[in-house]
Motif scaffolding. Structure first.
Motif: not given
Length: 77
Positions: A18-23, A12-16
């Protein structure tokens, strides 16, 4: 207690954030896989073209060589 467990979960990502991070490694992998699929598609198309018209891709000297040989020698070979 349940909210604390959910908020610290790595899924669960923290508030604020980015959900989609691609390395960079994932981007490189996607590009490589894309090129492999494109190459596979070209090979499949080429194979179907050879299956549909096999004599077009063959040089004319390959299928006229028997004309230069003696007919008897050609049948024995």
């Amino acid at each position: 207690m349940t909210q604390d467990l959910l908020s610290t979960s790595p899924l669960v990502p923290a508030a604020g954030s980015s959900i989609a991070t691609v390395t960079l490694e994932q981007k490189a992998t996607f590009v490589l896989v894309f090129f492999l699929f494109a190459f596979l598609g070209l090979l499949i198309i080429r194979c179907f073209r050879i299956l549909l018209d096999p004599y077009r891709s063959m040089s004319s000297s390959a299928w006229t060589d028997y004309m230069e040989k003696d007919a008897l020698d050609y049948r024995m070979a």
